[in-house]
Design an enzyme around this catalytic site. Structure first.
Site, PDB file in Angstrom:
ATOM      1  N   GLU A   1     -17.077   6.668  15.987  1.00  9.26           N
ATOM      2  CA  GLU A   1     -18.249   6.254  15.223  1.00  9.26           C
ATOM      3  C   GLU A   1     -18.462   7.224  14.070  1.00  9.26           C
ATOM      4  OE1 GLU A   1     -20.271   3.400  16.012  1.00  9.26           O
ATOM      5  OE2 GLU A   1     -18.402   3.150  17.102  1.00  9.26           O
TER       6      GLU A   1
ATOM      7  N   ASP B   1     -22.470   4.965  22.759  1.00  8.98           N
ATOM      8  CA  ASP B   1     -21.737   3.748  22.389  1.00  8.98           C
ATOM      9  C   ASP B   1     -21.417   2.869  23.607  1.00  8.98           C
ATOM     10  OD1 ASP B   1     -19.783   2.248  20.393  1.00  8.98           O
ATOM     11  OD2 ASP B   1     -18.605   2.797  22.141  1.00  8.98           O
TER      12      ASP B   1
ATOM     13  N   LYS C   1     -22.908  -0.894  24.814  1.00  7.92           N
ATOM     14  CA  LYS C   1     -22.046  -2.037  25.144  1.00  7.92           C
ATOM     15  C   LYS C   1     -22.406  -2.611  26.521  1.00  7.92           C
ATOM     16  CE  LYS C   1     -18.271  -0.433  22.216  1.00  7.92           C
ATOM     17  NZ  LYS C   1     -17.183   0.529  22.104  1.00  7.92           N
TER      18      LYS C   1
ATOM     19  N   GLY D   1     -10.604   0.286  16.382  1.00  8.65           N
ATOM     20  CA  GLY D   1      -9.542   0.221  15.364  1.00  8.65           C
ATOM     21  C   GLY D   1      -9.935  -0.743  14.273  1.00  8.65           C
TER      22      GLY D   1
HETATM   23  N1  HSE Z   1     -16.321   4.181  18.453  1.00  3.88           N
HETATM   24  C1  HSE Z   1     -16.059   2.992  19.189  1.00  3.88           C
HETATM   25  C2  HSE Z   1     -15.028   3.296  20.259  1.00  3.88           C
HETATM   26  C3  HSE Z   1     -15.585   1.912  18.255  1.00  3.88           C
HETATM   27  O1  HSE Z   1     -14.385   4.348  20.155  1.00  3.88           O
HETATM   28  O2  HSE Z   1     -14.856   2.519  21.184  1.00  3.88           O
HETATM   29  C4  HSE Z   1     -15.510   0.548  18.857  1.00  3.88           C
HETATM   30  O3  HSE Z   1     -16.728   0.077  19.310  1.00  3.88           O
END
Ligand code: HSE
Length: 340
Positions: A209, A220, A224, A321
């Site tokens: 991020e 993060d 999710k 990615g």
């Molecule tokens: N920074 C996040 C990760 C990007 O590494 O999973 C994808 O959501």
């Protein structure tokens, strides 16, 4: 049918989406039956450009590759909202960085677009985690749609699987590796890299991020899990109630001791159900090497969904990615064209 696309957030993912549009334009026309034009690109650093008739997409890709900015094009006059309306867009790809506290700037972009009947695909986890119900309601009220395939597992089609493939199944348990950066760091540390060097590499590769604390302190993956709880169980969970432990305290020694015991340390995110309800968590766990999630390496993500009708389903694929997340926007664009 013609779809007029606006893009906000032209960093790694936004640029990859433009490249995919250029690469797949014939397939979109021949296989999926629609034309598109890219009428607006807006970026906090690169500025805002608008062309109601659609940019020459090859020229745009070339400018982004060679100059890494949009100075080749005349800057549009007006703020984001004014330019978006003037562009005539009916689909907004929203790829700004995630903020789990306010959801901004994505929240305002998305609300404005939906309020004006412009459908949205976002890869930004903040607005979806904080306000998916409100956003759906605004969309419904204005004949628009909101898509968010890229918010969990990037382009690996988990949300599509939950909506379509697993229709009719009850999800009893969710357990997964939902953050690419931390899985990459843990994998690199197993190979002798330092935490700092591994994080730097993840940043260079575009997985991390904008603020990597979001990854290593597990904001993060917590976001999710919150999105999954909403989509699977229809419940709203307070972000702060999620049990969240990142990987900052995981040392090389802990990884070595785990390896001696045929274990691997993984940052596991999940939803556990018991008689007291649903429990959302993210925490490092030592898994036996034979565990299906133990063999998942690098920025790859994986999720095991325990279901009533099919038992365990494990989906493994990229979780971060630029092109991988650009694919999620492409998926949503095709879904929009199919349902329009
Ligand atoms: N920074 C996040 C990760 C990007 O590494 O999973 C994808 O959501």
């Amino acid at each position: 049918m013609e779809i007029k696309i606006a893009l906000v957030g032209c960093g790694n993912v936004g640029t990859a989406f433009i490249e995919l549009l250029a690469e797949k334009r014939n397939e979109l026309k021949n296989k999926f039956g629609f034309f598109f034009s890219l009428v607006m690109v807006s970026d906090k650093i690169k500025g805002t450009i608008c062309n109601k008739n659609g940019f020459d997409i090859d020229e745009l890709v070339l400018a982004l590759h060679e100059e890494h900015n949009l100075s080749h094009f005349e800057q549009a006059k007006g703020n984001f909202q004014e330019v978006l309306l003037a562009s005539g867009a009916n689909f907004l790809a929203e790829c700004t960085p995630t903020d789990f506290e306010t959801g901004e700037p994505g929240m305002s972009h998305i609300k404005f677009a939906l309020d004006n009947g412009i459908s949205v695909s976002t890869t930004n986890k903040g607005p979806i985690a904080l306000a998916i119900d409100d956003l759906k309601q605004i969309a419904d009220g204005h004949g628009a749609k909101i898509f968010c395939e890229g918010t969990v597992l990037s382009g690996t089609p988990l949300l599509d699987l939950l909506k379509n493939g697993l229709a009719g199944c009850e999800i009893l348990e969710v357990q997964g590796i939902l953050n690419g950066t931390t899985n990459f760091i843990l994998s690199q540390m197993e190979q002798g890299q330092t935490y700092e060097a591994a994080l730097k590499k993840a940043q260079l590769l575009g997985f991390a991020e904008a603020n990597p604390r979001q990854d290593v302190e597990a904001f993060d993956p917590a976001g999710k899990v919150l999105v999954l709880a909403k989509l699977i169980y229809g419940i709203n969970v307070d972000f702060n109630s999620i049990k969240r432990i990142g990987i900052t305290h995981v040392t090389k020694e802990m990884i070595e001791i785990a390896a001696k015991n045929n274990h691997r340390i993984k940052l596991i995110a999940g939803i556990h159900r018991d008689i007291n309800g649903l429990h959302l968590y993210v925490m490092p766990r030592e898994l036996e090497n034979t565990h299906p999630l133990a063999s998942v390496n690098g920025a790859t993500n994986a999720i095991t969904l325990t279901t009533d009708n099919l038992g365990d389903i494990t989906l493994i694929g990229p979780g971060a990615g630029r092109r991988e997340t650009g694919q999620a926007l492409l998926h949503d664009l095709i879904e929009f064209a199919r349902t329009k």
